[in-house]
Scaffold this motif. Sequence first.
Motif, short mmCIF file in Angstrom:
data_model
loop_
_atom_site.label_atom_id
_atom_site.label_comp_id
_atom_site.label_asym_id
_atom_site.label_seq_id
_atom_site.Cartn_x
_atom_site.Cartn_y
_atom_site.Cartn_z
N TYR A 1 -14.40 -8.44 3.56
CA TYR A 1 -14.25 -8.18 2.13
C TYR A 1 -12.78 -8.03 1.77
O TYR A 1 -11.94 -7.73 2.61
CB TYR A 1 -15.04 -6.92 1.72
N SER A 2 -12.49 -8.28 0.51
CA SER A 2 -11.15 -8.14 -0.01
C SER A 2 -11.19 -7.15 -1.17
O SER A 2 -11.98 -7.33 -2.10
CB SER A 2 -10.61 -9.48 -0.47
N ALA B 1 -2.26 -10.33 10.83
CA ALA B 1 -3.48 -9.55 11.02
C ALA B 1 -3.10 -8.31 11.81
O ALA B 1 -2.35 -8.40 12.79
CB ALA B 1 -4.53 -10.37 11.78
N PHE B 2 -3.60 -7.16 11.37
CA PHE B 2 -3.21 -5.91 12.02
C PHE B 2 -4.33 -4.88 11.91
O PHE B 2 -5.18 -4.96 11.01
CB PHE B 2 -1.92 -5.36 11.41
N LEU B 3 -4.32 -3.93 12.85
CA LEU B 3 -5.32 -2.87 12.82
C LEU B 3 -5.09 -1.96 11.63
O LEU B 3 -3.95 -1.63 11.30
CB LEU B 3 -5.27 -2.04 14.10
N VAL C 1 -9.77 -4.43 11.12
CA VAL C 1 -8.55 -5.24 11.04
C VAL C 1 -8.35 -5.70 9.59
O VAL C 1 -9.30 -5.95 8.86
CB VAL C 1 -8.67 -6.50 11.95
N LEU C 2 -7.08 -5.79 9.20
CA LEU C 2 -6.71 -6.36 7.90
C LEU C 2 -5.99 -7.67 8.15
O LEU C 2 -5.18 -7.78 9.08
CB LEU C 2 -5.80 -5.41 7.14
N HIS D 1 -10.42 -7.34 4.73
CA HIS D 1 -10.85 -6.34 5.71
C HIS D 1 -11.88 -7.00 6.62
O HIS D 1 -12.78 -7.71 6.13
CB HIS D 1 -11.52 -5.15 5.02
N ILE D 2 -11.77 -6.74 7.91
CA ILE D 2 -12.76 -7.17 8.88
C ILE D 2 -13.24 -5.90 9.56
O ILE D 2 -12.46 -5.20 10.23
CB ILE D 2 -12.16 -8.15 9.90
N ALA D 3 -14.51 -5.57 9.36
CA ALA D 3 -15.06 -4.32 9.87
C ALA D 3 -16.37 -4.60 10.59
O ALA D 3 -17.30 -5.14 10.00
CB ALA D 3 -15.28 -3.34 8.72
#
Length: 165
Positions: free
Chosen positions: A98-99, A40-42, A52-53, A112-114
């Motif tokens: 979402y992917s 997991a990374f910014l 984050v992804l 994606h985590i937003a």
Amino acid sequence: MDLRAYHERSRVGPCFVCAYLAGHPGFAHETIHEDEHHVAFLDRWPTLPGKVLVAPKAHIEHAVRDLDAAAYTRLMLVVREVALAVEDVLDCERTYLYSLGSRQGNAHLHWHIAALPPGIPYEQQQFHALMTENGVLSRSAEEQAATAALLRAALAARGVLAPPP
């Protein structure tokens, strides 16, 4: 961010997740979490603060066909825990998960985590808030590092995911 160059690189360049994991120059990201199977990374070009992804380390391109039930469940646990850490750090009205990607570009499976901040007008939420075409946030390396440190601490405090190997 040069949107045209980004689109070109995502279509003909190396896989951005694999390049990041291999340490290739130009693909560095602030790591939030890493375990044997996931990272997991910014996001380098976030459209929302703290975006984050999360991706499997293996080059997997399809969430349904390429993951068995156990691997899918493990990946989604990482997505959930990172999303909860994002919510612990950032004030948000809603957290989008979402992917995206396709065989034509950004093929490596990633989520994606937003976190949508409160007060964003409805017309600027949802897809509008997520599209790089509508602009990306300018974040210095120091700001990214500080956000990453807060997210790592929040994730560690949750205590669900194993610490990095």
